[in-house]
Enzyme design. Structure first.
Site: not given
Ligand code: NAD
Ligand code: USQ
Length: 398
Positions: A145, A187, A189-190, A193, A219, A261
Protein backbone atom coordinates in the site's frame (compact mmCIF):
# COMPACT_ATOMS: atom_id res chain seq x y z
CA UNK A 1 2.07 -19.54 -16.73
CA UNK A 2 0.50 -21.23 -13.69
CA UNK A 3 -0.59 -18.63 -11.11
CA UNK A 4 -2.01 -19.05 -7.62
CA UNK A 5 -4.13 -16.09 -6.44
CA UNK A 6 -4.39 -16.05 -2.64
CA UNK A 7 -7.26 -13.88 -1.38
CA UNK A 8 -9.01 -14.73 -4.66
CA UNK A 9 -12.55 -14.11 -3.37
CA UNK A 10 -11.87 -10.44 -2.56
CA UNK A 11 -12.41 -7.11 -4.28
CA UNK A 12 -9.04 -7.14 -6.08
CA UNK A 13 -8.45 -10.92 -6.08
CA UNK A 14 -11.59 -12.05 -7.92
CA UNK A 15 -11.27 -9.71 -10.96
CA UNK A 16 -7.53 -10.44 -11.07
CA UNK A 17 -8.15 -14.20 -11.24
CA UNK A 18 -10.63 -13.70 -14.10
CA UNK A 19 -8.34 -11.31 -15.95
CA UNK A 20 -5.36 -13.67 -15.77
CA UNK A 21 -7.52 -16.63 -16.82
CA UNK A 22 -8.86 -14.59 -19.77
CA UNK A 23 -5.22 -13.91 -20.75
CA UNK A 24 -4.66 -17.66 -21.00
CA UNK A 25 -2.91 -18.22 -17.70
CA UNK A 26 -3.63 -21.34 -15.67
CA UNK A 27 -5.20 -19.90 -12.49
CA UNK A 28 -5.91 -21.39 -9.06
CA UNK A 29 -7.45 -19.51 -6.13
CA UNK A 30 -7.21 -19.72 -2.34
CA UNK A 31 -9.38 -17.90 0.18
CA UNK A 32 -10.62 -18.51 3.73
CA UNK A 33 -13.79 -16.40 3.23
CA UNK A 34 -12.84 -14.21 6.21
CA UNK A 35 -14.02 -11.12 4.32
CA UNK A 36 -17.52 -12.57 3.91
CA UNK A 37 -17.48 -13.50 7.63
CA UNK A 38 -16.42 -9.98 8.67
CA UNK A 39 -19.38 -8.63 6.66
CA UNK A 40 -21.70 -10.72 8.83
CA UNK A 41 -19.83 -9.70 11.99
CA UNK A 42 -20.21 -5.97 11.28
CA UNK A 43 -23.71 -6.42 9.86
CA UNK A 44 -22.82 -5.20 6.39
CA UNK A 45 -22.70 -6.65 2.88
CA UNK A 46 -21.42 -5.85 -0.57
CA UNK A 47 -23.76 -3.42 -2.34
CA UNK A 48 -23.61 -5.69 -5.38
CA UNK A 49 -25.03 -9.16 -4.65
CA UNK A 50 -22.08 -11.56 -4.85
CA UNK A 51 -22.81 -15.25 -5.33
CA UNK A 52 -21.01 -18.21 -3.74
CA UNK A 53 -17.55 -19.20 -4.91
CA UNK A 54 -19.00 -22.40 -6.44
CA UNK A 55 -21.38 -20.35 -8.57
CA UNK A 56 -18.69 -17.85 -9.54
CA UNK A 57 -16.43 -20.65 -10.76
CA UNK A 58 -19.21 -22.54 -12.55
CA UNK A 59 -20.29 -19.34 -14.34
CA UNK A 60 -16.76 -18.63 -15.57
CA UNK A 61 -16.35 -22.22 -16.74
CA UNK A 62 -19.68 -22.11 -18.61
CA UNK A 63 -18.93 -18.76 -20.24
CA UNK A 64 -15.27 -19.15 -21.14
CA UNK A 65 -14.66 -22.90 -20.90
CA UNK A 66 -11.80 -22.33 -18.48
CA UNK A 67 -11.64 -24.09 -15.13
CA UNK A 68 -10.41 -22.21 -12.05
CA UNK A 69 -9.20 -24.43 -9.25
CA UNK A 70 -10.26 -23.29 -5.75
CA UNK A 71 -9.06 -24.31 -2.26
CA UNK A 72 -10.52 -23.00 0.99
CA UNK A 73 -7.53 -22.45 3.24
CA UNK A 74 -6.39 -19.99 5.92
CA UNK A 75 -2.90 -18.80 5.02
CA UNK A 76 -2.27 -17.60 8.55
CA UNK A 77 -3.34 -20.84 10.25
CA UNK A 78 -3.19 -23.81 7.88
CA UNK A 79 0.55 -23.93 7.27
CA UNK A 80 0.79 -27.68 6.54
CA UNK A 81 -2.09 -27.54 4.06
CA UNK A 82 -0.44 -24.56 2.39
CA UNK A 83 2.80 -26.53 1.93
CA UNK A 84 0.84 -29.47 0.51
CA UNK A 85 -1.09 -27.25 -1.89
CA UNK A 86 2.03 -25.45 -3.13
CA UNK A 87 3.85 -28.76 -3.64
CA UNK A 88 0.89 -30.17 -5.54
CA UNK A 89 0.23 -27.09 -7.73
CA UNK A 90 3.85 -25.94 -8.15
CA UNK A 91 2.77 -22.51 -9.46
CA UNK A 92 5.20 -20.29 -11.38
CA UNK A 93 3.87 -17.28 -9.47
CA UNK A 94 1.69 -16.42 -6.48
CA UNK A 95 -0.32 -13.22 -6.20
CA UNK A 96 -0.81 -12.42 -2.50
CA UNK A 97 -3.94 -10.43 -1.62
CA UNK A 98 -4.83 -12.45 1.52
CA UNK A 99 -4.79 -9.87 4.29
CA UNK A 100 -7.28 -7.87 6.40
CA UNK A 101 -7.23 -4.63 4.44
CA UNK A 102 -9.44 -2.09 6.21
CA UNK A 103 -7.71 0.64 8.24
CA UNK A 104 -10.85 1.50 10.27
CA UNK A 105 -11.58 -2.19 11.00
CA UNK A 106 -8.00 -2.61 12.20
CA UNK A 107 -8.55 0.27 14.66
CA UNK A 108 -11.99 -0.84 15.93
CA UNK A 109 -10.96 -2.63 19.11
CA UNK A 110 -8.08 -4.50 20.74
CA UNK A 111 -9.53 -7.69 19.21
CA UNK A 112 -9.49 -6.34 15.63
CA UNK A 113 -6.00 -4.85 16.09
CA UNK A 114 -4.69 -8.20 17.26
CA UNK A 115 -6.54 -10.09 14.54
CA UNK A 116 -5.15 -7.81 11.83
CA UNK A 117 -1.56 -8.19 13.04
CA UNK A 118 -1.82 -11.94 13.57
CA UNK A 119 -3.62 -12.59 10.30
CA UNK A 120 -1.58 -10.36 8.02
CA UNK A 121 1.88 -11.07 9.36
CA UNK A 122 1.30 -14.81 9.74
CA UNK A 123 -0.23 -15.05 6.25
CA UNK A 124 2.75 -13.35 4.62
CA UNK A 125 5.33 -15.17 6.71
CA UNK A 126 3.72 -18.59 6.22
CA UNK A 127 3.77 -18.10 2.46
CA UNK A 128 7.47 -17.17 2.38
CA UNK A 129 8.45 -19.87 4.86
CA UNK A 130 6.51 -22.51 2.89
CA UNK A 131 8.24 -21.61 -0.38
CA UNK A 132 11.61 -22.08 1.29
CA UNK A 133 10.58 -25.30 3.04
CA UNK A 134 9.37 -27.00 -0.14
CA UNK A 135 12.08 -25.41 -2.31
CA UNK A 136 9.72 -23.78 -4.81
CA UNK A 137 11.12 -20.86 -6.84
CA UNK A 138 7.76 -19.13 -7.47
CA UNK A 139 7.63 -15.38 -8.05
CA UNK A 140 5.61 -13.73 -5.22
CA UNK A 141 3.62 -10.64 -6.22
CA UNK A 142 2.31 -8.91 -3.09
CA UNK A 143 -0.20 -6.13 -2.81
CA UNK A 144 1.26 -3.53 -0.51
CA UNK A 145 0.00 0.00 0.00
CA UNK A 146 1.05 3.61 -0.56
CA UNK A 147 0.21 4.05 3.12
CA UNK A 148 3.55 2.48 4.13
CA UNK A 149 5.26 5.74 3.14
CA UNK A 150 2.82 7.76 5.24
CA UNK A 151 1.25 11.08 4.42
CA UNK A 152 3.74 13.37 6.08
CA UNK A 153 2.78 16.34 3.96
CA UNK A 154 6.15 17.24 2.45
CA UNK A 155 6.33 17.73 -1.28
CA UNK A 156 9.49 15.61 -1.68
CA UNK A 157 8.56 13.01 -4.30
CA UNK A 158 8.12 9.46 -3.04
CA UNK A 159 10.34 7.05 -4.98
CA UNK A 160 9.40 3.47 -5.84
CA UNK A 161 10.39 1.74 -2.61
CA UNK A 162 14.05 2.68 -2.24
CA UNK A 163 15.46 6.01 -1.16
CA UNK A 164 18.95 7.10 -2.22
CA UNK A 165 20.88 8.40 0.83
CA UNK A 166 24.42 9.51 1.62
CA UNK A 167 26.05 8.35 4.85
CA UNK A 168 29.38 9.31 6.28
CA UNK A 169 31.91 6.58 7.21
CA UNK A 170 34.47 6.69 10.06
CA UNK A 171 36.90 8.60 7.81
CA UNK A 172 34.29 11.24 7.12
CA UNK A 173 33.83 10.13 3.51
CA UNK A 174 30.36 10.18 1.99
CA UNK A 175 29.01 6.85 0.76
CA UNK A 176 25.99 6.55 -1.52
CA UNK A 177 23.43 3.94 -0.50
CA UNK A 178 19.84 2.96 -1.26
CA UNK A 179 17.63 2.02 1.66
CA UNK A 180 13.99 1.00 1.98
CA UNK A 181 12.02 4.24 2.17
CA UNK A 182 11.24 4.96 5.85
CA UNK A 183 7.76 3.84 6.85
CA UNK A 184 5.16 6.01 8.55
CA UNK A 185 1.99 3.91 8.82
CA UNK A 186 -1.25 5.60 9.86
CA UNK A 187 -3.18 2.58 11.18
CA UNK A 188 -2.55 -0.91 12.54
CA UNK A 189 -3.47 -2.23 9.09
CA UNK A 190 -0.92 0.00 7.35
CA UNK A 191 1.63 -0.99 10.02
CA UNK A 192 1.28 -4.66 8.99
CA UNK A 193 2.10 -3.70 5.41
CA UNK A 194 5.20 -1.89 6.63
CA UNK A 195 6.23 -5.06 8.50
CA UNK A 196 5.58 -7.17 5.39
CA UNK A 197 8.34 -5.19 3.67
CA UNK A 198 10.89 -6.46 6.19
CA UNK A 199 9.73 -10.05 5.76
CA UNK A 200 10.24 -9.70 2.02
CA UNK A 201 13.67 -8.07 2.40
CA UNK A 202 14.81 -10.85 4.72
CA UNK A 203 13.58 -13.82 2.67
CA UNK A 204 14.92 -12.22 -0.49
CA UNK A 205 18.36 -11.69 1.03
CA UNK A 206 18.56 -14.98 2.92
CA UNK A 207 16.81 -17.44 0.63
CA UNK A 208 16.84 -15.67 -2.72
CA UNK A 209 13.04 -15.53 -3.03
CA UNK A 210 11.91 -13.51 -6.03
CA UNK A 211 9.41 -10.92 -4.86
CA UNK A 212 7.54 -7.94 -6.32
CA UNK A 213 5.82 -5.63 -3.83
CA UNK A 214 3.19 -3.38 -5.41
CA UNK A 215 2.47 -0.31 -3.31
CA UNK A 216 -1.06 0.32 -4.42
CA UNK A 217 -3.16 3.44 -3.95
CA UNK A 218 -6.89 3.46 -3.20
CA UNK A 219 -8.72 1.29 -5.70
CA UNK A 220 -11.95 2.66 -7.13
CA UNK A 221 -14.56 1.33 -9.54
CA UNK A 222 -16.03 -2.12 -9.28
CA UNK A 223 -16.31 -3.80 -12.68
CA UNK A 224 -13.66 -5.06 -15.09
CA UNK A 225 -14.10 -6.39 -18.62
CA UNK A 226 -14.55 -9.92 -17.22
CA UNK A 227 -16.79 -9.22 -14.20
CA UNK A 228 -19.19 -7.37 -16.53
CA UNK A 229 -19.82 -10.49 -18.57
CA UNK A 230 -22.47 -11.95 -16.27
CA UNK A 231 -24.33 -10.78 -13.12
CA UNK A 232 -22.93 -13.80 -11.28
CA UNK A 233 -19.36 -12.64 -11.92
CA UNK A 234 -19.99 -9.18 -10.46
CA UNK A 235 -17.28 -7.80 -8.20
CA UNK A 236 -17.97 -6.82 -4.59
CA UNK A 237 -18.72 -3.15 -3.79
CA UNK A 238 -17.97 -2.10 -0.22
CA UNK A 239 -19.69 1.05 0.95
CA UNK A 240 -19.84 0.75 4.76
CA UNK A 241 -17.87 2.96 7.15
CA UNK A 242 -15.11 0.37 7.64
CA UNK A 243 -14.50 -1.17 4.22
CA UNK A 244 -15.92 1.36 1.78
CA UNK A 245 -13.14 3.48 0.27
CA UNK A 246 -13.57 7.15 -0.28
CA UNK A 247 -14.39 7.62 -3.97
CA UNK A 248 -16.64 4.59 -4.25
CA UNK A 249 -18.38 5.75 -1.07
CA UNK A 250 -18.99 9.22 -2.51
CA UNK A 251 -20.39 7.79 -5.76
CA UNK A 252 -22.63 5.42 -3.84
CA UNK A 253 -23.73 8.10 -1.35
CA UNK A 254 -24.75 10.33 -4.26
CA UNK A 255 -26.74 7.41 -5.69
CA UNK A 256 -28.79 6.90 -2.51
CA UNK A 257 -29.27 10.61 -1.73
CA UNK A 258 -26.87 10.71 1.23
CA UNK A 259 -24.61 13.75 1.72
CA UNK A 260 -20.99 13.04 0.86
CA UNK A 261 -19.08 12.31 4.07
CA UNK A 262 -15.87 14.35 3.95
CA UNK A 263 -13.63 13.77 6.98
CA UNK A 264 -12.26 17.01 8.42
CA UNK A 265 -11.36 19.64 5.83
CA UNK A 266 -10.97 17.01 3.11
CA UNK A 267 -7.42 18.26 2.60
CA UNK A 268 -6.05 14.69 2.64
CA UNK A 269 -4.34 13.89 -0.67
CA UNK A 270 -4.27 10.24 -1.68
CA UNK A 271 -3.22 8.14 -4.67
CA UNK A 272 -5.86 6.30 -6.72
CA UNK A 273 -6.11 3.55 -9.31
CA UNK A 274 -9.09 2.07 -11.15
CA UNK A 275 -9.77 -1.66 -10.63
CA UNK A 276 -9.29 -2.33 -14.37
CA UNK A 277 -5.75 -0.96 -14.05
CA UNK A 278 -5.15 -3.01 -10.89
CA UNK A 279 -5.68 -6.26 -12.77
CA UNK A 280 -3.55 -5.06 -15.68
CA UNK A 281 -0.70 -4.08 -13.33
CA UNK A 282 -0.71 -7.55 -11.78
CA UNK A 283 -0.44 -9.06 -15.24
CA UNK A 284 2.48 -6.74 -16.05
CA UNK A 285 4.23 -7.62 -12.80
CA UNK A 286 3.78 -11.34 -13.49
CA UNK A 287 5.07 -11.19 -17.03
CA UNK A 288 8.27 -9.36 -16.08
CA UNK A 289 9.47 -11.17 -12.96
CA UNK A 290 12.65 -10.19 -11.09
CA UNK A 291 15.77 -12.08 -12.08
CA UNK A 292 17.25 -14.64 -9.72
CA UNK A 293 19.29 -12.75 -7.10
CA UNK A 294 17.56 -9.40 -7.76
CA UNK A 295 16.49 -7.45 -4.65
CA UNK A 296 12.79 -7.09 -3.88
CA UNK A 297 11.23 -5.17 -6.75
CA UNK A 298 8.97 -2.39 -5.50
CA UNK A 299 6.59 -0.48 -7.76
CA UNK A 300 4.02 2.18 -6.91
CA UNK A 301 0.71 0.99 -8.33
CA UNK A 302 -1.00 4.35 -8.78
CA UNK A 303 -2.28 6.42 -11.68
CA UNK A 304 -3.24 9.79 -10.13
CA UNK A 305 -3.53 11.71 -6.86
CA UNK A 306 -6.48 13.75 -5.58
CA UNK A 307 -7.53 15.68 -2.53
CA UNK A 308 -10.60 14.25 -0.81
CA UNK A 309 -12.54 17.55 -0.90
CA UNK A 310 -11.84 17.92 -4.63
CA UNK A 311 -13.28 14.46 -5.25
CA UNK A 312 -16.36 15.38 -3.22
CA UNK A 313 -16.77 18.60 -5.23
CA UNK A 314 -16.44 16.66 -8.49
CA UNK A 315 -19.04 14.05 -7.49
CA UNK A 316 -21.35 16.79 -6.19
CA UNK A 317 -21.04 18.71 -9.43
CA UNK A 318 -21.84 15.62 -11.51
CA UNK A 319 -24.70 14.32 -9.40
CA UNK A 320 -26.11 17.27 -7.46
CA UNK A 321 -25.28 15.57 -4.10
CA UNK A 322 -24.78 17.67 -0.97
CA UNK A 323 -21.35 17.65 0.72
CA UNK A 324 -21.05 17.36 4.50
CA UNK A 325 -17.80 18.10 6.36
CA UNK A 326 -17.62 15.85 9.45
CA UNK A 327 -15.25 15.68 12.42
CA UNK A 328 -12.47 13.36 11.26
CA UNK A 329 -12.67 10.04 13.16
CA UNK A 330 -9.06 9.24 12.19
CA UNK A 331 -5.77 10.64 13.38
CA UNK A 332 -4.19 11.81 10.16
CA UNK A 333 -2.74 15.02 8.76
CA UNK A 334 -5.67 17.30 7.93
CA UNK A 335 -3.89 18.56 4.82
CA UNK A 336 -1.01 16.95 2.92
CA UNK A 337 0.76 17.09 -0.40
CA UNK A 338 1.54 13.86 -2.21
CA UNK A 339 3.96 13.49 -5.07
CA UNK A 340 4.78 9.91 -5.88
CA UNK A 341 6.68 8.25 -8.68
CA UNK A 342 4.61 5.62 -10.51
CA UNK A 343 6.59 5.30 -13.73
CA UNK A 344 7.78 1.72 -13.53
CA UNK A 345 4.45 0.07 -14.31
CA UNK A 346 3.87 2.55 -17.13
CA UNK A 347 7.28 1.63 -18.52
CA UNK A 348 6.14 -2.00 -18.45
CA UNK A 349 3.08 -1.09 -20.53
CA UNK A 350 0.34 0.34 -18.29
CA UNK A 351 -1.80 2.99 -19.99
CA UNK A 352 -3.42 4.77 -17.03
CA UNK A 353 -7.20 4.95 -16.79
CA UNK A 354 -7.68 8.28 -15.06
CA UNK A 355 -10.82 9.68 -13.47
CA UNK A 356 -13.36 10.35 -16.15
CA UNK A 357 -16.98 11.42 -15.98
CA UNK A 358 -17.93 8.26 -17.88
CA UNK A 359 -16.25 5.84 -15.51
CA UNK A 360 -17.54 7.67 -12.45
CA UNK A 361 -21.02 7.54 -13.98
CA UNK A 362 -20.66 3.76 -14.41
CA UNK A 363 -19.96 3.29 -10.68
CA UNK A 364 -22.78 5.68 -9.80
CA UNK A 365 -25.15 3.66 -12.04
CA UNK A 366 -24.18 0.36 -10.39
CA UNK A 367 -24.83 1.93 -7.00
CA UNK A 368 -28.21 3.23 -8.17
CA UNK A 369 -29.17 -0.17 -9.53
CA UNK A 370 -28.49 -1.79 -6.16
CA UNK A 371 -29.54 1.16 -3.95
CA UNK A 372 -32.28 -0.91 -2.31
CA UNK A 373 -29.56 -3.12 -0.78
CA UNK A 374 -27.92 -0.17 0.95
CA UNK A 375 -28.31 0.01 4.73
CA UNK A 376 -28.04 3.75 5.43
CA UNK A 377 -27.07 3.02 9.04
CA UNK A 378 -23.83 1.43 7.79
CA UNK A 379 -22.63 4.55 5.98
CA UNK A 380 -21.16 6.57 8.89
CA UNK A 381 -17.52 5.89 9.63
CA UNK A 382 -17.60 5.66 13.42
CA UNK A 383 -14.31 4.00 14.36
CA UNK A 384 -12.13 6.41 16.34
CA UNK A 385 -8.36 6.01 16.09
CA UNK A 386 -7.90 6.58 19.84
CA UNK A 387 -9.92 4.82 22.50
CA UNK A 388 -9.94 7.89 24.75
CA UNK A 389 -11.79 9.83 22.05
CA UNK A 390 -14.84 7.56 22.29
CA UNK A 391 -17.32 6.88 19.53
CA UNK A 392 -17.60 9.39 16.71
CA UNK A 393 -20.91 11.29 16.61
CA UNK A 394 -23.47 9.57 14.43
CA UNK A 395 -23.89 11.13 11.02
CA UNK A 396 -27.37 12.49 10.44
CA UNK A 397 -28.87 10.52 7.59
CA UNK A 398 -30.49 12.56 4.87
P1 NAD B 1 -10.59 -7.89 0.34
O1 NAD B 1 -10.78 -7.91 1.80
O2 NAD B 1 -11.77 -7.66 -0.54
O3 NAD B 1 -9.88 -9.25 -0.15
C1 NAD B 1 -8.94 -9.95 0.62
C2 NAD B 1 -9.29 -11.43 0.52
O4 NAD B 1 -8.33 -12.17 1.27
C3 NAD B 1 -10.65 -11.73 1.12
O5 NAD B 1 -11.43 -12.47 0.22
C4 NAD B 1 -10.34 -12.51 2.40
O6 NAD B 1 -11.34 -13.46 2.70
C5 NAD B 1 -8.99 -13.14 2.05
N1 NAD B 1 -8.14 -13.42 3.22
C6 NAD B 1 -7.81 -12.57 4.24
N2 NAD B 1 -7.02 -13.20 5.12
C7 NAD B 1 -6.83 -14.46 4.64
C8 NAD B 1 -6.12 -15.60 5.13
N3 NAD B 1 -5.48 -15.57 6.28
N4 NAD B 1 -6.14 -16.73 4.38
C9 NAD B 1 -6.84 -16.79 3.20
N5 NAD B 1 -7.53 -15.76 2.72
C10 NAD B 1 -7.54 -14.60 3.44
O7 NAD B 1 -9.45 -6.80 0.04
P2 NAD B 1 -9.01 -6.16 -1.35
O8 NAD B 1 -9.58 -4.81 -1.45
O9 NAD B 1 -9.24 -7.14 -2.44
O10 NAD B 1 -7.46 -6.01 -1.11
C11 NAD B 1 -6.55 -7.04 -1.50
C12 NAD B 1 -5.14 -6.65 -1.13
O11 NAD B 1 -4.80 -5.42 -1.80
C13 NAD B 1 -4.97 -6.39 0.36
O12 NAD B 1 -3.77 -6.97 0.81
C14 NAD B 1 -4.92 -4.88 0.47
O13 NAD B 1 -4.10 -4.51 1.52
C15 NAD B 1 -4.35 -4.46 -0.87
N6 NAD B 1 -4.81 -3.13 -1.27
C16 NAD B 1 -6.15 -2.87 -1.46
C17 NAD B 1 -6.57 -1.58 -1.82
C18 NAD B 1 -8.02 -1.21 -2.00
O14 NAD B 1 -8.31 -0.01 -2.19
N7 NAD B 1 -8.94 -2.18 -1.97
C19 NAD B 1 -5.60 -0.59 -2.01
C20 NAD B 1 -4.24 -0.88 -1.80
C21 NAD B 1 -3.86 -2.16 -1.45
N1 USQ C 1 -12.38 9.57 3.89
C1 USQ C 1 -13.33 10.58 3.91
N2 USQ C 1 -14.64 10.21 3.88
C2 USQ C 1 -15.05 8.91 3.81
C3 USQ C 1 -14.06 7.90 3.78
C4 USQ C 1 -12.73 8.27 3.83
O1 USQ C 1 -13.03 11.76 3.95
O2 USQ C 1 -16.26 8.65 3.78
C5 USQ C 1 -10.95 9.94 3.92
C6 USQ C 1 -10.16 9.26 5.02
O3 USQ C 1 -10.24 9.97 6.24
C7 USQ C 1 -8.76 9.22 4.41
C8 USQ C 1 -9.03 9.08 2.92
O4 USQ C 1 -10.39 9.49 2.71
O5 USQ C 1 -8.13 10.44 4.61
C9 USQ C 1 -8.83 7.68 2.38
O6 USQ C 1 -9.63 6.77 3.12
P1 USQ C 1 -10.08 5.37 2.48
O7 USQ C 1 -10.99 4.69 3.45
O8 USQ C 1 -10.57 5.58 1.10
O9 USQ C 1 -8.68 4.61 2.31
P2 USQ C 1 -7.68 3.95 3.38
O10 USQ C 1 -8.27 3.84 4.73
O11 USQ C 1 -6.38 4.67 3.26
O12 USQ C 1 -7.48 2.48 2.84
C10 USQ C 1 -7.69 2.08 1.49
C11 USQ C 1 -7.80 0.56 1.49
C12 USQ C 1 -6.46 -0.04 1.95
C13 USQ C 1 -5.34 0.49 1.07
C14 USQ C 1 -5.31 2.02 1.07
C15 USQ C 1 -4.34 2.56 0.04
O13 USQ C 1 -8.85 0.13 2.33
O14 USQ C 1 -6.52 -1.45 1.85
O15 USQ C 1 -4.09 0.03 1.53
O16 USQ C 1 -6.62 2.51 0.66
S1 USQ C 1 -3.57 4.02 0.58
O17 USQ C 1 -4.59 4.95 1.05
O18 USQ C 1 -2.88 4.56 -0.58
O19 USQ C 1 -2.69 3.68 1.66
Amino acid sequence: MKVLVVGGDGFCGWPTALHLSARGMDVALVDNFSRRRIDRQIGSASLTPIVSMEERLATWQALRGRALDFTELDLAQDYESLCTLLTHLAPDAIVHFAEQRSAPYSMRSPATKRYTVQNNLAATHNLLCALVEIGLDAHVVHLGTMGVYGYGGTDAPIPEGYLPVRVSNAQGQWIEREILHPTDPGSVYHMTKAQDQLLFAFYNKNDGLRITDLHQGIVWGTQTAETKLDERLVNRFDYDGDYGTVLNRFLMQAAVGHPLTVHGTGGQTRAFIHIQDTVRCIELALTSPPRSGERVRIMNQITETHRVRDLAALVAQQTGAAVRFLPNPRREAPENELRADGRRLQELGLTPTTLSAGLMQEVHEIARRHAARCDLRKIPSTVRWRQDEGEAPAVAVA
